[in-house]
Scaffold this motif. Structure first.
Motif, mmCIF file in Angstrom:
data_model
loop_
_atom_site.group_PDB
_atom_site.id
_atom_site.type_symbol
_atom_site.label_atom_id
_atom_site.label_comp_id
_atom_site.label_asym_id
_atom_site.label_seq_id
_atom_site.Cartn_x
_atom_site.Cartn_y
_atom_site.Cartn_z
ATOM 1 N N UNK A 36 0.787 -1.229 0.000
ATOM 2 C CA UNK A 36 0.000 0.000 0.000
ATOM 3 C C UNK A 36 0.819 1.280 0.000
ATOM 4 N N UNK A 37 2.026 1.224 0.535
ATOM 5 C CA UNK A 37 2.853 2.431 0.632
ATOM 6 C C UNK A 37 4.314 2.049 0.867
ATOM 7 N N UNK A 38 5.198 3.044 0.785
ATOM 8 C CA UNK A 38 6.613 2.806 1.054
ATOM 9 C C UNK A 38 7.079 3.470 2.344
ATOM 10 N N UNK A 39 6.252 4.338 2.914
ATOM 11 C CA UNK A 39 6.644 5.044 4.138
ATOM 12 C C UNK A 39 6.862 4.042 5.269
ATOM 13 N N UNK A 40 7.983 4.177 5.971
ATOM 14 C CA UNK A 40 8.298 3.308 7.096
ATOM 15 C C UNK A 40 9.400 3.960 7.911
ATOM 16 N N UNK A 41 9.202 4.011 9.221
ATOM 17 C CA UNK A 41 10.182 4.663 10.093
ATOM 18 C C UNK A 41 11.306 3.736 10.526
ATOM 19 N N UNK A 42 11.199 2.450 10.216
ATOM 20 C CA UNK A 42 12.224 1.528 10.692
ATOM 21 C C UNK A 42 13.533 1.664 9.922
ATOM 22 N N UNK A 43 13.441 1.989 8.638
ATOM 23 C CA UNK A 43 14.655 2.226 7.860
ATOM 24 C C UNK A 43 15.523 1.012 7.654
ATOM 25 N N UNK A 44 14.931 -0.116 7.242
ATOM 26 C CA UNK A 44 15.718 -1.327 6.960
ATOM 27 C C UNK A 44 16.610 -1.078 5.742
ATOM 28 N N UNK A 45 17.884 -1.328 5.885
ATOM 29 C CA UNK A 45 18.840 -1.010 4.823
ATOM 30 C C UNK A 45 18.862 -2.051 3.710
ATOM 31 N N UNK A 46 18.044 -3.105 3.829
ATOM 32 C CA UNK A 46 17.987 -4.152 2.808
ATOM 33 C C UNK A 46 16.580 -4.261 2.216
ATOM 34 N N UNK A 47 15.725 -3.275 2.427
ATOM 35 C CA UNK A 47 14.298 -3.378 2.088
ATOM 36 C C UNK A 47 14.079 -3.747 0.617
ATOM 37 N N UNK A 48 13.343 -4.837 0.367
ATOM 38 C CA UNK A 48 13.089 -5.276 -1.009
ATOM 39 C C UNK A 48 12.174 -4.324 -1.750
ATOM 40 N N UNK A 49 11.336 -3.574 -0.991
ATOM 41 C CA UNK A 49 10.363 -2.684 -1.623
ATOM 42 C C UNK A 49 10.933 -1.302 -1.906
ATOM 43 N N UNK A 50 12.188 -1.101 -1.591
ATOM 44 C CA UNK A 50 12.787 0.218 -1.762
ATOM 45 C C UNK A 50 13.849 0.189 -2.857
ATOM 46 N N UNK A 51 13.651 1.003 -3.893
ATOM 47 C CA UNK A 51 14.642 1.122 -4.963
ATOM 48 C C UNK A 51 14.375 2.397 -5.742
ATOM 49 N N UNK A 52 15.327 2.780 -6.533
ATOM 50 C CA UNK A 52 15.171 4.002 -7.331
ATOM 51 C C UNK A 52 14.204 3.821 -8.485
ATOM 52 N N UNK A 53 13.777 2.577 -8.736
ATOM 53 C CA UNK A 53 12.902 2.306 -9.872
ATOM 54 C C UNK A 53 11.420 2.495 -9.534
ATOM 55 N N UNK A 54 11.083 2.630 -8.249
ATOM 56 C CA UNK A 54 9.688 2.772 -7.882
ATOM 57 C C UNK A 54 9.140 4.106 -8.367
ATOM 58 N N UNK A 55 7.942 4.079 -8.921
ATOM 59 C CA UNK A 55 7.320 5.282 -9.472
ATOM 60 C C UNK A 55 6.484 6.017 -8.432
ATOM 61 N N UNK A 56 5.967 5.282 -7.444
ATOM 62 C CA UNK A 56 5.059 5.878 -6.469
ATOM 63 C C UNK A 56 5.517 5.591 -5.051
ATOM 64 N N UNK A 57 5.078 6.413 -4.117
ATOM 65 C CA UNK A 57 5.321 6.172 -2.698
ATOM 66 C C UNK A 57 4.091 5.636 -1.992
ATOM 67 N N UNK A 58 2.943 5.674 -2.689
ATOM 68 C CA UNK A 58 1.705 5.186 -2.105
ATOM 69 C C UNK A 58 0.756 4.752 -3.216
ATOM 70 N N UNK A 59 0.132 3.613 -3.026
ATOM 71 C CA UNK A 59 -0.856 3.146 -3.987
ATOM 72 C C UNK A 59 -2.129 3.972 -3.776
ATOM 73 N N UNK A 60 -2.619 4.655 -4.813
ATOM 74 C CA UNK A 60 -3.786 5.535 -4.638
ATOM 75 C C UNK A 60 -4.978 4.811 -4.036
ATOM 76 N N UNK A 61 -5.741 5.545 -3.252
ATOM 77 C CA UNK A 61 -6.894 4.986 -2.553
ATOM 78 C C UNK A 61 -7.854 4.303 -3.508
ATOM 79 N N UNK A 62 -8.141 4.952 -4.658
ATOM 80 C CA UNK A 62 -9.104 4.375 -5.590
ATOM 81 C C UNK A 62 -8.609 3.054 -6.177
ATOM 82 N N UNK A 63 -7.292 2.924 -6.327
ATOM 83 C CA UNK A 63 -6.725 1.677 -6.827
ATOM 84 C C UNK A 63 -6.850 0.592 -5.757
ATOM 85 N N UNK A 64 -6.552 0.958 -4.506
ATOM 86 C CA UNK A 64 -6.678 -0.009 -3.415
ATOM 87 C C UNK A 64 -8.120 -0.506 -3.316
#
Length: 351
Positions: A36-64
């Motif tokens: 649903x989103x990429x925001x996270x305060x834990x800051x895992x340095x190996x996060x699979x969901x985090x990369x420069x290729x991601x287009x969005x930081x949050x999946x829009x509500x209407x899409x969800x």
């Protein structure tokens, strides 16, 4: 059947393992994972969901909402809310209530940090009725934690544990909660044992042991990839504490074939994948409804070929664990380049 065999049989996740198996046998989707989103305060340095290729930081509500509607139309039983941290969305409660009203069970994969607020914990317990809540503490060793995450280790570890206590105090069964460890080379087998025992003995919670895959931020730290022997040791520790009476193992990941073979994921960019870790899309919900994408790509998304034991890769066909396990498909994808290949991280014959 012992309690431990029952637990390992449903892959640490869904409590209704009979229904889960039925969906698997019928090649139906039991779980839709929503990143649903990429925001996270834990800051895992190996996060699979985090990369420069991601287009969005949050999946829009209407899409969800459209994904939830599709899931209900498909007869899906559960939604796995992923991130980032899904509890960092401003509308997370509204969306999970909507999901509940559709008859879907909500499973929340959170860092655990938002649960330190009692009101958040209360709402999370409410909307996860019939589902589970997962938190994420790789290690309770502050020095090691600092090497894997941003921020101040003690503050984060203490906050997550406080969040767990909040959820338990509000009536969530520890059987419907678990901690998640992403196993990396920095963690010793002694540290894995310490963390798993802490949650099992102090909180009554099992630990989901997953492996770091070569994707997202993990690409920046190839030196953190554990050896097969190190993975074997960690898995044996997990099994000995969480499932001491079980005669079988789920091998490298705490997700058996019934879970993996009944789950599909919608990523932050709308791609539909077989697994949240596998960043290979088979259609996109911005272009077509989820149910249409699933019908067109069911064999790829649900690994239908592997349901025949004769099609299991490598030595999987003769492995004693193949009644519940077919290896990690994400590991096969990133290590061998083929989703249907043998899991190169599995120590055949060692479990």
């Amino acid at each position: 059947m012992t309690v431990d065999n029952r637990l390992i049989d449903y892959s640490c996740f869904h409590p209704d393992q009979i229904e889960l198996k039925k969906y698997f046998q019928e090649n139906k989707v039991y779980t839709v994972q929503i990143e649903s989103n990429l925001a996270c305060r834990q800051g895992c340095l190996y996060c699979y969901a985090s990369s420069n290729e991601q287009l969005n930081n949050e999946l829009p509500k209407e899409i969800v909402i459209s994904v939830l509607d599709s899931a209900a139309n498909m007869g899906v039983r559960a939604i796995d809310w992923l991130g980032g941290d899904p509890l960092e969305r401003k509308d997370w409660y509204e969306l999970m209530k909507y999901s509940m009203n559709l008859g879907l069970k909500n499973n929340i994969w959170t860092s655990g940090l938002p649960l330190v607020k009692t009101d958040t914990a209360k709402k999370a317990v409410e909307v996860s009725e019939g589902g589970f809540i997962s938190v994420h503490v790789d290690t309770i060793n502050e020095r090691l934690y600092k090497g894997l995450h941003t921020g101040i280790p003690k503050e984060k570890i203490d906050a997550i544990i406080k969040g767990v206590d909040n959820v338990l105090a509000l009536g969530k069964s520890p059987e419907a909660m678990f901690n998640c460890i992403t196993f990396v080379k920095l963690l010793t087998k002694e540290d894995v044992e310490q963390t798993i025992r802490f949650f099992y003995e102090k909180k009554g919670m099992r630990t989901c042991l997953t492996q770091m895959c070569r994707v997202g931020s993990a690409l920046e730290h190839p030196e953190w990839i554990p050896t097969n022997e190190e993975i074997r040791e960690a898995v044996e520790i997990r099994d000995s504490i969480n499932y001491p009476n079980s005669s079988v193992s789920m091998s490298t990941m705490d997700a058996n074939k019934f879970y993996c073979g009944g789950a599909i994921c919608v990523t932050i960019d709308g791609d539909v994948t077989p697994c949240s870790v596998i960043r290979k899309g088979f259609g996109n919900v911005y272009d077509e409804p989820l149910e249409t994408i699933n019908e067109k790509n069911k064999d790829s998304l649900l690994y239908t070929k592997l349901r025949d034991v004769n099609n299991l890769p490598g030595n999987c066909g003769s492995c004693k664990n193949n009644g519940i396990c077919w290896g990690c498909r994400a590991s096969a994808y990133y290590e061998a380049g083929d989703i249907l290949a043998k899991d190169p991280k599995c120590m055949i014959g060692k479990y």
